[in-house]
Design a protein around this motif. Sequence first.
Motif, short mmCIF file in Angstrom:
data_model
loop_
_atom_site.label_atom_id
_atom_site.label_comp_id
_atom_site.label_asym_id
_atom_site.label_seq_id
_atom_site.Cartn_x
_atom_site.Cartn_y
_atom_site.Cartn_z
N ILE A 20 0.84 -1.21 0.00
CA ILE A 20 0.00 0.00 0.00
C ILE A 20 0.88 1.26 0.00
O ILE A 20 0.68 2.17 -0.80
N ALA A 21 1.86 1.28 0.93
CA ALA A 21 2.73 2.47 1.04
C ALA A 21 3.50 2.67 -0.26
O ALA A 21 3.66 3.81 -0.72
N LEU B 257 1.51 4.33 -3.09
CA LEU B 257 1.25 5.77 -2.91
C LEU B 257 2.40 6.64 -3.39
O LEU B 257 2.25 7.85 -3.54
N PHE B 258 3.57 6.05 -3.64
CA PHE B 258 4.71 6.85 -4.09
C PHE B 258 4.62 7.24 -5.58
O PHE B 258 5.35 8.10 -6.02
N GLU C 218 -2.63 18.78 -9.81
CA GLU C 218 -1.41 18.82 -8.99
C GLU C 218 -0.33 17.93 -9.58
O GLU C 218 0.83 18.01 -9.20
N VAL D 149 -6.00 3.14 -7.53
CA VAL D 149 -7.06 2.87 -6.56
C VAL D 149 -7.44 1.39 -6.58
O VAL D 149 -7.73 0.80 -5.54
N LEU E 55 -4.95 -0.46 -4.46
CA LEU E 55 -5.18 -0.19 -3.02
C LEU E 55 -6.43 -0.90 -2.53
O LEU E 55 -6.42 -1.59 -1.50
N ALA E 56 -7.52 -0.72 -3.28
CA ALA E 56 -8.82 -1.19 -2.80
C ALA E 56 -8.94 -2.71 -2.85
O ALA E 56 -9.46 -3.32 -1.91
N MET F 77 10.54 3.99 -2.23
CA MET F 77 10.84 5.25 -1.56
C MET F 77 12.08 5.89 -2.20
O MET F 77 12.09 7.10 -2.48
N SER G 70 11.18 7.30 -5.56
CA SER G 70 10.40 8.54 -5.42
C SER G 70 11.30 9.72 -5.06
O SER G 70 11.17 10.81 -5.60
N LEU G 71 12.25 9.47 -4.14
CA LEU G 71 13.16 10.55 -3.73
C LEU G 71 14.08 10.97 -4.87
O LEU G 71 14.51 12.11 -4.94
N LEU G 72 14.35 10.05 -5.78
CA LEU G 72 15.19 10.39 -6.94
C LEU G 72 14.37 11.04 -8.05
O LEU G 72 14.88 11.35 -9.12
N GLY G 73 13.07 11.22 -7.80
CA GLY G 73 12.22 11.89 -8.78
C GLY G 73 11.68 10.94 -9.83
O GLY G 73 11.12 11.37 -10.84
N GLN H 205 7.11 9.64 -11.44
CA GLN H 205 6.10 10.71 -11.48
C GLN H 205 5.19 10.49 -12.69
O GLN H 205 5.39 9.58 -13.49
#
Lengths: 311, 290
Positions: free
Chosen positions: B30-31, B34-35, B90, B131, B134-135, B268, B271-274, B277
């Motif tokens: 799940i976590a 979300l990234f 966004e 979704v 996740l769902a 993670m 995501s931190l390395l961009g 997206q």
Amino acid sequence: MSNSKLWSVVGALVGVIVFFAGIIWIGGQINPDLQLDETAALRFVFVGIGLLAVFVLYWLTKENDAWEVGTRQVVYMAIGAALYAVFSYLFNGTVFVVPSVSQVSLRPAIALPMFFGYVFGPVVGFFTGAVGNMFGDALTGFGLSPQWSIGNGLVGLISGMAALYVDKKKGLNTVLIVSAVLAAIATILWFLNPSQSNMMFFDPGAGIFGDATISAFAGLSAVVGFVLVLAVRYGFASDMDIAAAVTWAMLGNFIGIGFAAVSDIWINGFPPTVAIVGEFLPAAGPNMIFAAILVPILVRAWMSLQRQTGR
Amino acid sequence: MLVSWRYRSRRSLIQAFDPSAWLIFYASFIASTLFFWDLRILAVFMLVAIIIVVTSGVMWSESRRAWLFIGGFIIFFAVLTFLTGRGGVEVYTQEHVIRTLKAPFTLFGWRPTVDVTVERILFALSQMARVFALASTTILIPYSLNPAHYGVAFRRLGLPDKIAYAMDLTMRFIPTFGRDFQLTLDAQKARGYELDKLQGGLIEQVRKLAPLVVPVTVHALAGSEDIIDAMDLRAFGTGPRTWLIELHYQTRDYILIAIGVIVFLTSMAASLLGLGQFWVPQTLLRIFGF
């Protein structure tokens, strides 16, 4: 709690925060274009910060019986969290569609962590808000917002801080003054930014996805809620349980929802006015209305039940 | 009376693992989801979710309501996001318009118009994949985890005895209170109460919710005395708790936990390395002449 256990908990909490803060800092060094809203890591940082705040509060008052967790508290924690999850799920705008009034949707579930916190203490209140919110989100199937779960937990925790005082009247004026200041700051910010969007209002049928200009009622809802609570506080001055329940619930609501909304300044990169006027006011203000009406009814019902059962 | 989730023992991928190992994997999954907003990565998560669902042994007939609810919600929001273009603002800043559809009528001088853009199509697809991942994995939990294992599983995740037991009870109470809510609603309807037609201003409407909220809450608290007595009679909380069922990790459980943790840390870091997206394939833009 023994000293070694205590330092283990503190160490673990600080470790989590330092770990994530380090990652974010290092991430920023590797990728200068890294946008704060592009990482979910910050959500967990705020979970750590929220838990640390709870722990500090506990540490400062740990001698008080209010923190005791026995069989009764364990069962009430479970009941509170399950009820909060069920009501959140049912009133999230999908199962029962109750029309919103002036951009304010009916979300009666928030009265539960307030009620459980006040009646059964801060631990029960925190568990009801935090775990109930988590399960409520999971039931809907739309992922988790851990910092909002902590915020809801704080609503219950602060509502339960009344249990720290033997004399319920003690501290009520201070709680009222602090709440008044918080409501005033948020409302002044709305006066200065009346065109801000209400980010908590979604009406897909009308094509509104948190982008409608905040209504005057939602903008003034913190003040309206404060006045209602004040009326209950002094209208039921002879019934100190009701007066204390709504007053502490108000402070819990302002601090808990405030924590979650302010965390979005970093998590989603919102400017402070957006977080406060667009998120905090439309969430915390209407909650006050639910608190002022439903919490006293629940407290009265609980007291009647206590008299009947003799427990 | 406790109402239980629709759990039963099944030959399934989920039930082949220790429940706490599965919960760790689920939380990591799940976590990690979300990234990202990249459809390619989300498609991988969605594929994993589909494999989990297909191998879960949960029949359509028993989970139909949950799937229809979530499915309807996902499609409704994805379509509305696509039509209005809101929700994804966004995530992307530029839109490439493929076609503008205009309604052949006007409403008070306004002609409904929809811009079909590459970004809106991709965002709607990404949202659906995200979704769904996740769902769908969340829906399976009550069908696949044995209620008798809730407490011991949470304990093995490191929670103290009392908190683990409170989590156990919370999960057991949820279907019971859902049933109680429905019974209360039906009883109040028989007295002329109509939740869908609440009248009056906001304060009046909130007050009118009391006939639902108060009976359900008070009934739950009144019933709790039996549970508290039963627990006290068994000396709950007087010492370290033992559990009737003992769970032991096997090699496959350690592997599942390792996979979950590696996926989370990798997600993670990415995501931190961009990375990961919102993605717009250049080929698609070229096809539409941009």
